[in-house]
Design a protein around this motif. Sequence first.
Motif, PDB file in Angstrom:
ATOM      1  N   MET A 252       0.859  -1.188   0.000  1.00  0.00           N
ATOM      2  CA  MET A 252       0.000   0.000   0.000  1.00  0.00           C
ATOM      3  C   MET A 252       0.893   1.236   0.000  1.00  0.00           C
ATOM      4  O   MET A 252       1.772   1.374   0.826  1.00  0.00           O
ATOM      5  CB  MET A 252      -0.903   0.016   1.243  1.00  0.00           C
TER       6      MET A 252
ATOM      7  N   ILE B 118      -2.022   1.411  12.386  1.00  0.00           N
ATOM      8  CA  ILE B 118      -2.735   0.828  11.247  1.00  0.00           C
ATOM      9  C   ILE B 118      -2.096  -0.484  10.814  1.00  0.00           C
ATOM     10  O   ILE B 118      -2.785  -1.438  10.438  1.00  0.00           O
ATOM     11  CB  ILE B 118      -2.805   1.827  10.079  1.00  0.00           C
ATOM     12  N   LEU B 119      -0.759  -0.574  10.888  1.00  0.00           N
ATOM     13  CA  LEU B 119      -0.096  -1.823  10.534  1.00  0.00           C
ATOM     14  C   LEU B 119      -0.476  -2.931  11.506  1.00  0.00           C
ATOM     15  O   LEU B 119      -0.645  -4.092  11.109  1.00  0.00           O
ATOM     16  CB  LEU B 119       1.418  -1.624  10.505  1.00  0.00           C
TER      17      LEU B 119
ATOM     18  N   LEU C 100     -12.585   0.793  10.132  1.00  0.00           N
ATOM     19  CA  LEU C 100     -11.856  -0.387   9.681  1.00  0.00           C
ATOM     20  C   LEU C 100     -12.586  -1.623  10.185  1.00  0.00           C
ATOM     21  O   LEU C 100     -13.094  -1.632  11.303  1.00  0.00           O
ATOM     22  CB  LEU C 100     -10.424  -0.383  10.223  1.00  0.00           C
TER      23      LEU C 100
ATOM     24  N   LEU D 138      -2.088   4.769   2.539  1.00  0.00           N
ATOM     25  CA  LEU D 138      -2.060   4.348   3.938  1.00  0.00           C
ATOM     26  C   LEU D 138      -2.496   5.494   4.833  1.00  0.00           C
ATOM     27  O   LEU D 138      -3.249   5.306   5.790  1.00  0.00           O
ATOM     28  CB  LEU D 138      -0.651   3.889   4.303  1.00  0.00           C
TER      29      LEU D 138
ATOM     30  N   ARG E  90     -13.100  -6.233   9.616  1.00  0.00           N
ATOM     31  CA  ARG E  90     -12.732  -7.489   8.972  1.00  0.00           C
ATOM     32  C   ARG E  90     -13.778  -7.816   7.900  1.00  0.00           C
ATOM     33  O   ARG E  90     -14.915  -7.358   7.979  1.00  0.00           O
ATOM     34  CB  ARG E  90     -12.659  -8.604  10.006  1.00  0.00           C
TER      35      ARG E  90
ATOM     36  N   TYR F 160      -7.928  -6.314   9.898  1.00  0.00           N
ATOM     37  CA  TYR F 160      -8.790  -5.167   9.647  1.00  0.00           C
ATOM     38  C   TYR F 160      -8.332  -4.430   8.392  1.00  0.00           C
ATOM     39  O   TYR F 160      -7.132  -4.355   8.105  1.00  0.00           O
ATOM     40  CB  TYR F 160      -8.759  -4.195  10.830  1.00  0.00           C
ATOM     41  N   SER F 161      -9.297  -3.869   7.668  1.00  0.00           N
ATOM     42  CA  SER F 161      -8.969  -3.079   6.491  1.00  0.00           C
ATOM     43  C   SER F 161     -10.015  -1.997   6.299  1.00  0.00           C
ATOM     44  O   SER F 161     -11.134  -2.079   6.826  1.00  0.00           O
ATOM     45  CB  SER F 161      -8.901  -3.952   5.235  1.00  0.00           C
ATOM     46  N   GLU F 162      -9.649  -0.982   5.518  1.00  0.00           N
ATOM     47  CA  GLU F 162     -10.584   0.095   5.215  1.00  0.00           C
ATOM     48  C   GLU F 162     -11.794  -0.435   4.451  1.00  0.00           C
ATOM     49  O   GLU F 162     -12.917   0.047   4.633  1.00  0.00           O
ATOM     50  CB  GLU F 162      -9.860   1.166   4.390  1.00  0.00           C
TER      51      GLU F 162
ATOM     52  N   GLN G 266      -3.908  -4.057  10.496  1.00  0.00           N
ATOM     53  CA  GLN G 266      -3.857  -4.856   9.280  1.00  0.00           C
ATOM     54  C   GLN G 266      -3.420  -6.286   9.587  1.00  0.00           C
ATOM     55  O   GLN G 266      -3.955  -7.247   9.022  1.00  0.00           O
ATOM     56  CB  GLN G 266      -2.916  -4.209   8.268  1.00  0.00           C
ATOM     57  N   LYS G 267      -2.456  -6.436  10.489  1.00  0.00           N
ATOM     58  CA  LYS G 267      -2.023  -7.785  10.888  1.00  0.00           C
ATOM     59  C   LYS G 267      -3.163  -8.568  11.519  1.00  0.00           C
ATOM     60  O   LYS G 267      -3.221  -9.789  11.419  1.00  0.00           O
ATOM     61  CB  LYS G 267      -0.844  -7.698  11.859  1.00  0.00           C
TER      62      LYS G 267
ATOM     63  N   ALA H 231      -6.135   5.862   5.013  1.00  0.00           N
ATOM     64  CA  ALA H 231      -6.704   4.892   5.958  1.00  0.00           C
ATOM     65  C   ALA H 231      -6.544   5.389   7.387  1.00  0.00           C
ATOM     66  O   ALA H 231      -7.432   5.217   8.222  1.00  0.00           O
ATOM     67  CB  ALA H 231      -6.022   3.531   5.783  1.00  0.00           C
TER      68      ALA H 231
END
Length: 312
Positions: free
Chosen positions: A1, A155-156, A63, A6, A65, A163-165, A159-160, A9
Motif C-alpha cells: 500500500m 494501522i499496521l 476499519l 495508507l 474485517r 482489519y482493512s478500510e 492490518q495484521k 486509511a
Amino acid sequence: MRLNRLLLAFLALLGTACATTPAERPASTPSSAAVAERRAFLWEVTRPGAPDKRLYLTGSVHLGRPGQFVFPPSLTAAFARSQALVVELDPDKADPGKTQQLILSLGTFPPPDALSAHLTEETKALLPEAIQQAGLPAAAVERMRPWLLSLTLSILEMQKAGYSEAGGIDRMLLSKARGTQRIVELETVEEQMRMLAGLPESVQELMLREQLQQSSQTAVNMASIATAWEGGNPDALAQVLFVRADDPTMRPFYEALFFTRNRRMADQLAAMLDQPETHFAVVGAGHLVGEEGILALLTRKGFQVRQLSREP
C-alpha cells in the motif's frame, strides 16, 4: 500500500480509536432493556414541530474485517429513504499528488532534523523492536514526526489482525451510494492532517510512546468498539474511547481529535435539516457519543434526537 493511501486509511481511523486510549475498562454490556429493544447504532434527528423532516445519523467503525458488519434492517431502510450520504471525507476524491505533498510537509522532518531529536530516552528505547516487528526501515522512521509514526504503527497492527478500510462501515455505505446518492464531505484531507500536525509535540510523543507500549491493545480496542456498535451501545463506546478525557495532559488531544471537530460537524449537520433532501450521515462513531459528542450537542441545540431500533 502506497504511503498516501495508507495515510488516508489513518485519517479514516480518526474518531474511532486512538493509540492513547487503552482498554483499561471493558465495554459494558447492554442493559436488559436495551437487549429487549434491540437498538441500532442509528439515530433520527428532527426539529420540534417538523417530524417529517429527518436527518439520519450513524457512527462508523472505519476499519473492519471482511463481512464483520451487517447493517440492521432499520439502517438499510433509512439509507434507502435518503437522497444524500454525508461522510467526514471521501478517500476516492483525494488527490494523490496533493496528499503526498501534505505528508511530506506536515508529517516528516526536514533534514537534518530527525525523530530521535524530539523523543525522550524512554520513548527512543522502545523504538528498535517496534519498527523491526513492523518491517519499517529505520531511515524512513527517523524522518517521520511522532503523530505520523504512531498512526503508521497502529494501522499496521490492525492490518495484521485482519482489519482493512474496505470492511469499514463508511466505506460500505460509500460503495452503496455511488451513482445513486449525492455524496457530501464534512472535512478535507488537509484539514484532518493539519489537525494532527498541530498537536503539541509533547502530546504527539505521548501518542507514540503509548502505541509502542500497548500495541497489542490496538486490535482489542477495535473489537470492543465493534461490539458496542453492533449492540447499539453508545455508553460502552464512550467508556472505551474517553477513559482518559479528564486527564489534563491528554485534553489537547481530545479537544483536537474529537471535541472541536464535533462542534463544527454538529453545526453542519443541523443546517442540513433546512435543505430539501433527506441526508444520511456517517461519521466516526466516537464523534457521536459522550457529553461533548454530536448527539448531545444536537440535543442541546433543541433538536429531537431518537435512537432507532434494529427493526424499521
